[in-house]
Design an enzyme around this catalytic site. Structure first.
Site, mmCIF file in Angstrom:
data_model
loop_
_atom_site.group_PDB
_atom_site.id
_atom_site.type_symbol
_atom_site.label_atom_id
_atom_site.label_comp_id
_atom_site.label_asym_id
_atom_site.label_seq_id
_atom_site.Cartn_x
_atom_site.Cartn_y
_atom_site.Cartn_z
ATOM 1 N N ASP A 15 15.274 2.783 -30.420
ATOM 2 C CA ASP A 15 14.845 1.609 -29.661
ATOM 3 C C ASP A 15 15.923 1.256 -28.636
ATOM 4 O OD1 ASP A 15 13.128 -0.474 -28.931
ATOM 5 O OD2 ASP A 15 13.972 -1.868 -30.381
ATOM 6 N N LEU A 16 16.376 2.270 -27.928
ATOM 7 C CA LEU A 16 17.490 2.092 -26.989
ATOM 8 C C LEU A 16 16.962 1.526 -25.679
ATOM 9 C CD1 LEU A 16 20.558 2.732 -27.173
ATOM 10 C CD2 LEU A 16 20.085 4.774 -25.816
#
Length: 285
Positions: A176-177
């Site tokens: 979830d960068l």
């Protein structure tokens, strides 16, 4: 600057849930409790240093803690203490924000910083921790939803199938960068927080940058193509493969939005842009 991500909400929670860990690690509260859908947090002082006490609510957060500990503070917030899924992390105290940078004309710089952080997270290390979720499982909702809803989701599902059938550069993934999960830690630089704890092809970790930091920025005319060049150059990625991951990820994100009763307008728009760019690239060969 808000100290721990953009999705957290300040709420008055009873301090009793934190009390055992305040005593265990001799912590001093340093702010109001924070609650998200997946964890409860409390700013604290630990050995005269600012830290964040994090109590996981869901299994995903416990898995994330194991991954952060494995990273050892290289590219991610340092785990200072942990006990049965409860984490004590260093706290971001810097005043800069990648989201603000992207909105205020420094989008290229924000993307390059994100790529530098990802490079640290993806650095080859010892065997990744057990129980990281393979991307094949992470994407399991996309195929059935594509059959049900059709449209661009069919292209997303096809891209996911092709990519998952021929994975490359397998690493432990943040999952979830994006701009809100990379914070300014002052002298320690930019570090990631709130990973999902996945494992798979490293290119996947860059896809969510293209849906962020907000719809207005993500959908600026020409923005996707420009950031493609920035990210592929900075991270050493294959352009077509990154486009395919953007298409696959935005489709999956749209599915999850619909499952939550929300309108996936941004995600569908990004998927459509990725399809158009892939078609343009194919026609130019």
């Amino acid at each position: 600057m808000f100290p721990f991500g953009t999705d957290a909400i300040l709420l008055l929670f009873p301090m009793s849930q934190f009390e055992p860990y305040l005593q265990r690690w001799e912590l001093v509260p340093d702010g109001l409790p924070i609650h998200t859908s997946s964890s409860s947090l409390l700013p604290v002082i630990y050995r005269e240093l600012p830290a964040m006490l994090k109590l996981a609510v869901v299994e995903e957060e416990k898995r994330a803690g194991i991954l952060m500990d494995w990273w050892g503070g290289d590219g991610a917030a340092l785990v200072l203490e942990q006990h049965q899924g409860v984490l004590l992390l260093e706290r971001a105290m810097g005043e800069s924000s990648l989201s603000t940078m992207a909105r205020e004309g420094r989008d290229d710089e924000a993307s390059r910083i994100a790529c530098l952080v990802a490079a640290k997270l993806h650095t080859p290390r010892a065997q990744p921790p057990a129980h990281l979720v393979p991307l094949e499982i992470w994407f399991q909702d996309l195929g059935p939803a594509a059959l049900q809803h059709g449209g661009v989701l069919q292209y997303s599902a096809a891209a996911a199938r092709e990519l998952l059938a021929s994975p490359q550069d397998i690493v432990g993934l943040h999952g979830d960068l994006h701009h809100g999960n990379i914070l300014d830690f002052g002298p320690r630089g930019w570090l990631a927080i709130d990973p999902k704890g996945l494992i798979g092809e490293r290119t996947f970790d860059f896809a969510n940058l293209f849906c962020n930091p907000d719809p207005e920025t993500a959908l600026l005319p020409g923005r996707l193509v420009r950031q493609l060049e920035i990210v592929t150059t900075s991270a050493g990625l294959d352009r077509k493969r990154l486009l395919q991951w953007i298409l696959a990820w935005s489709g999956l994100s749209a599915v999850w939005m619909m499952q939550d009763g929300l309108k996936p307008d941004l995600e569908i728009s990004i998927a459509e842009l990725a399809v158009s760019e892939l078609a343009r690239e194919s026609s130019s060969l």
